[in-house]
Design a protein around this motif. Sequence first.
Motif, PDB file in Angstrom:
ATOM      1  N   GLN A  39     -16.635 -39.329 -35.283  1.00  0.00           N
ATOM      2  CA  GLN A  39     -16.659 -40.782 -35.245  1.00  0.00           C
ATOM      3  C   GLN A  39     -15.517 -41.267 -34.350  1.00  0.00           C
ATOM      4  O   GLN A  39     -14.384 -40.811 -34.493  1.00  0.00           O
ATOM      5  CB  GLN A  39     -16.503 -41.386 -36.643  1.00  0.00           C
ATOM      6  CG  GLN A  39     -17.649 -41.058 -37.591  1.00  0.00           C
ATOM      7  CD  GLN A  39     -17.524 -39.675 -38.213  1.00  0.00           C
ATOM      8  OE1 GLN A  39     -16.436 -39.256 -38.575  1.00  0.00           O
ATOM      9  NE2 GLN A  39     -18.641 -38.981 -38.329  1.00  0.00           N
ATOM     10  N   LEU A  40     -15.840 -42.188 -33.463  1.00  0.00           N
ATOM     11  CA  LEU A  40     -14.867 -42.705 -32.505  1.00  0.00           C
ATOM     12  C   LEU A  40     -14.752 -44.213 -32.644  1.00  0.00           C
ATOM     13  O   LEU A  40     -15.765 -44.909 -32.722  1.00  0.00           O
ATOM     14  CB  LEU A  40     -15.306 -42.350 -31.078  1.00  0.00           C
ATOM     15  CG  LEU A  40     -15.506 -40.867 -30.777  1.00  0.00           C
ATOM     16  CD1 LEU A  40     -16.109 -40.681 -29.390  1.00  0.00           C
ATOM     17  CD2 LEU A  40     -14.193 -40.114 -30.890  1.00  0.00           C
ATOM     18  N   VAL A  41     -13.510 -44.695 -32.659  1.00  0.00           N
ATOM     19  CA  VAL A  41     -13.267 -46.131 -32.773  1.00  0.00           C
ATOM     20  C   VAL A  41     -12.252 -46.544 -31.715  1.00  0.00           C
ATOM     21  O   VAL A  41     -11.107 -46.085 -31.723  1.00  0.00           O
ATOM     22  CB  VAL A  41     -12.748 -46.511 -34.170  1.00  0.00           C
ATOM     23  CG1 VAL A  41     -12.476 -48.011 -34.234  1.00  0.00           C
ATOM     24  CG2 VAL A  41     -13.754 -46.104 -35.239  1.00  0.00           C
ATOM     25  N   ALA A  54     -10.279 -40.704 -33.377  1.00  0.00           N
ATOM     26  CA  ALA A  54     -11.404 -39.838 -33.711  1.00  0.00           C
ATOM     27  C   ALA A  54     -11.271 -39.309 -35.123  1.00  0.00           C
ATOM     28  O   ALA A  54     -10.175 -39.033 -35.609  1.00  0.00           O
ATOM     29  CB  ALA A  54     -11.481 -38.677 -32.725  1.00  0.00           C
ATOM     30  N   ALA A  55     -12.401 -39.160 -35.776  1.00  0.00           N
ATOM     31  CA  ALA A  55     -12.444 -38.557 -37.110  1.00  0.00           C
ATOM     32  C   ALA A  55     -13.636 -37.615 -37.152  1.00  0.00           C
ATOM     33  O   ALA A  55     -14.656 -37.855 -36.516  1.00  0.00           O
ATOM     34  CB  ALA A  55     -12.586 -39.628 -38.184  1.00  0.00           C
ATOM     35  N   GLY A  56     -13.472 -36.551 -37.916  1.00  0.00           N
ATOM     36  CA  GLY A  56     -14.580 -35.614 -38.048  1.00  0.00           C
ATOM     37  C   GLY A  56     -14.177 -34.218 -37.647  1.00  0.00           C
ATOM     38  O   GLY A  56     -13.161 -33.711 -38.102  1.00  0.00           O
ATOM     39  N   CYS A  62     -15.102 -44.890 -25.365  1.00  0.00           N
ATOM     40  CA  CYS A  62     -14.653 -43.504 -25.347  1.00  0.00           C
ATOM     41  C   CYS A  62     -15.771 -42.623 -25.862  1.00  0.00           C
ATOM     42  O   CYS A  62     -16.653 -43.068 -26.611  1.00  0.00           O
ATOM     43  CB  CYS A  62     -13.362 -43.299 -26.133  1.00  0.00           C
ATOM     44  SG  CYS A  62     -13.504 -43.344 -27.915  1.00  0.00           S
ATOM     45  N   ALA A  63     -15.750 -41.386 -25.424  1.00  0.00           N
ATOM     46  CA  ALA A  63     -16.817 -40.453 -25.746  1.00  0.00           C
ATOM     47  C   ALA A  63     -16.258 -39.037 -25.817  1.00  0.00           C
ATOM     48  O   ALA A  63     -15.250 -38.734 -25.185  1.00  0.00           O
ATOM     49  CB  ALA A  63     -17.923 -40.531 -24.696  1.00  0.00           C
ATOM     50  N   ALA A  64     -16.943 -38.202 -26.576  1.00  0.00           N
ATOM     51  CA  ALA A  64     -16.519 -36.816 -26.775  1.00  0.00           C
ATOM     52  C   ALA A  64     -17.600 -35.864 -26.291  1.00  0.00           C
ATOM     53  O   ALA A  64     -18.788 -36.070 -26.564  1.00  0.00           O
ATOM     54  CB  ALA A  64     -16.215 -36.558 -28.247  1.00  0.00           C
ATOM     55  N   SER A  65     -17.160 -34.819 -25.593  1.00  0.00           N
ATOM     56  CA  SER A  65     -18.083 -33.827 -25.070  1.00  0.00           C
ATOM     57  C   SER A  65     -17.579 -32.427 -25.373  1.00  0.00           C
ATOM     58  O   SER A  65     -16.389 -32.153 -25.228  1.00  0.00           O
ATOM     59  CB  SER A  65     -18.237 -33.995 -23.558  1.00  0.00           C
ATOM     60  OG  SER A  65     -19.023 -32.956 -23.016  1.00  0.00           O
ATOM     61  N   TYR A 121     -22.058 -36.258 -22.867  1.00  0.00           N
ATOM     62  CA  TYR A 121     -21.290 -36.659 -24.043  1.00  0.00           C
ATOM     63  C   TYR A 121     -22.220 -36.910 -25.224  1.00  0.00           C
ATOM     64  O   TYR A 121     -23.242 -37.586 -25.098  1.00  0.00           O
ATOM     65  CB  TYR A 121     -20.484 -37.916 -23.739  1.00  0.00           C
ATOM     66  CG  TYR A 121     -19.401 -37.668 -22.726  1.00  0.00           C
ATOM     67  CD1 TYR A 121     -19.705 -37.583 -21.368  1.00  0.00           C
ATOM     68  CD2 TYR A 121     -18.078 -37.482 -23.115  1.00  0.00           C
ATOM     69  CE1 TYR A 121     -18.720 -37.323 -20.436  1.00  0.00           C
ATOM     70  CE2 TYR A 121     -17.085 -37.235 -22.186  1.00  0.00           C
ATOM     71  CZ  TYR A 121     -17.416 -37.152 -20.845  1.00  0.00           C
ATOM     72  OH  TYR A 121     -16.433 -36.899 -19.929  1.00  0.00           O
ATOM     73  N   VAL A 122     -21.836 -36.351 -26.350  1.00  0.00           N
ATOM     74  CA  VAL A 122     -22.675 -36.446 -27.543  1.00  0.00           C
ATOM     75  C   VAL A 122     -22.249 -37.614 -28.424  1.00  0.00           C
ATOM     76  O   VAL A 122     -23.097 -38.286 -29.024  1.00  0.00           O
ATOM     77  CB  VAL A 122     -22.588 -35.134 -28.357  1.00  0.00           C
ATOM     78  CG1 VAL A 122     -23.389 -35.248 -29.644  1.00  0.00           C
ATOM     79  CG2 VAL A 122     -23.046 -33.958 -27.522  1.00  0.00           C
ATOM     80  N   TYR A 123     -20.952 -37.833 -28.519  1.00  0.00           N
ATOM     81  CA  TYR A 123     -20.443 -38.858 -29.438  1.00  0.00           C
ATOM     82  C   TYR A 123     -19.833 -40.008 -28.650  1.00  0.00           C
ATOM     83  O   TYR A 123     -19.085 -39.798 -27.689  1.00  0.00           O
ATOM     84  CB  TYR A 123     -19.393 -38.245 -30.369  1.00  0.00           C
ATOM     85  CG  TYR A 123     -19.918 -37.065 -31.143  1.00  0.00           C
ATOM     86  CD1 TYR A 123     -19.490 -35.773 -30.857  1.00  0.00           C
ATOM     87  CD2 TYR A 123     -20.852 -37.239 -32.161  1.00  0.00           C
ATOM     88  CE1 TYR A 123     -19.968 -34.688 -31.567  1.00  0.00           C
ATOM     89  CE2 TYR A 123     -21.339 -36.160 -32.873  1.00  0.00           C
ATOM     90  CZ  TYR A 123     -20.896 -34.893 -32.570  1.00  0.00           C
ATOM     91  OH  TYR A 123     -21.385 -33.825 -33.274  1.00  0.00           O
TER      92      TYR A 123
END
Length: 123
Positions: free
Chosen positions: A3-5, A24-26, A95-98, A110-112
């Motif tokens: 989870q991104l905020v 980020a959380a998770g 923002c995004a996470a890959s 990027y998935v999230y």
Amino acid sequence: QVQLVESGGGLVQAGDSLRLSCAAAGRTFSDYAMGWFRQAPGKEREFVAVIRWRSITDYADSVKGRFTISRDNAKNSVYLQMNSLKPEDTAGYYCAASSRGYGLRDPAQYVYWGQGTQVTVSS
């Protein structure tokens, strides 16, 4: 799942600075490359910057020398320091996470994704 905020957006004048944050959380934050993208009304989402797990960075030409991306793995956070802002920087910033190690300028890698924070730069 990650989870991104995002936070830190706002209304500023040309030449001002802003610092965006993404919490980020998770899953293990340090495993992911973290990117910042932006999207203006009527335009496609575009790459801004990315930081890999070894803190290797890459920037879009339009922001190189003005924006700096950084990460603090202990705080599960990534930041975007934006200096010398221009009206054309006005957009929603995401923002995004890959988990990929290549093609990180492409949003499809990027998935999230976070919900975004608005940056408006007046002239």
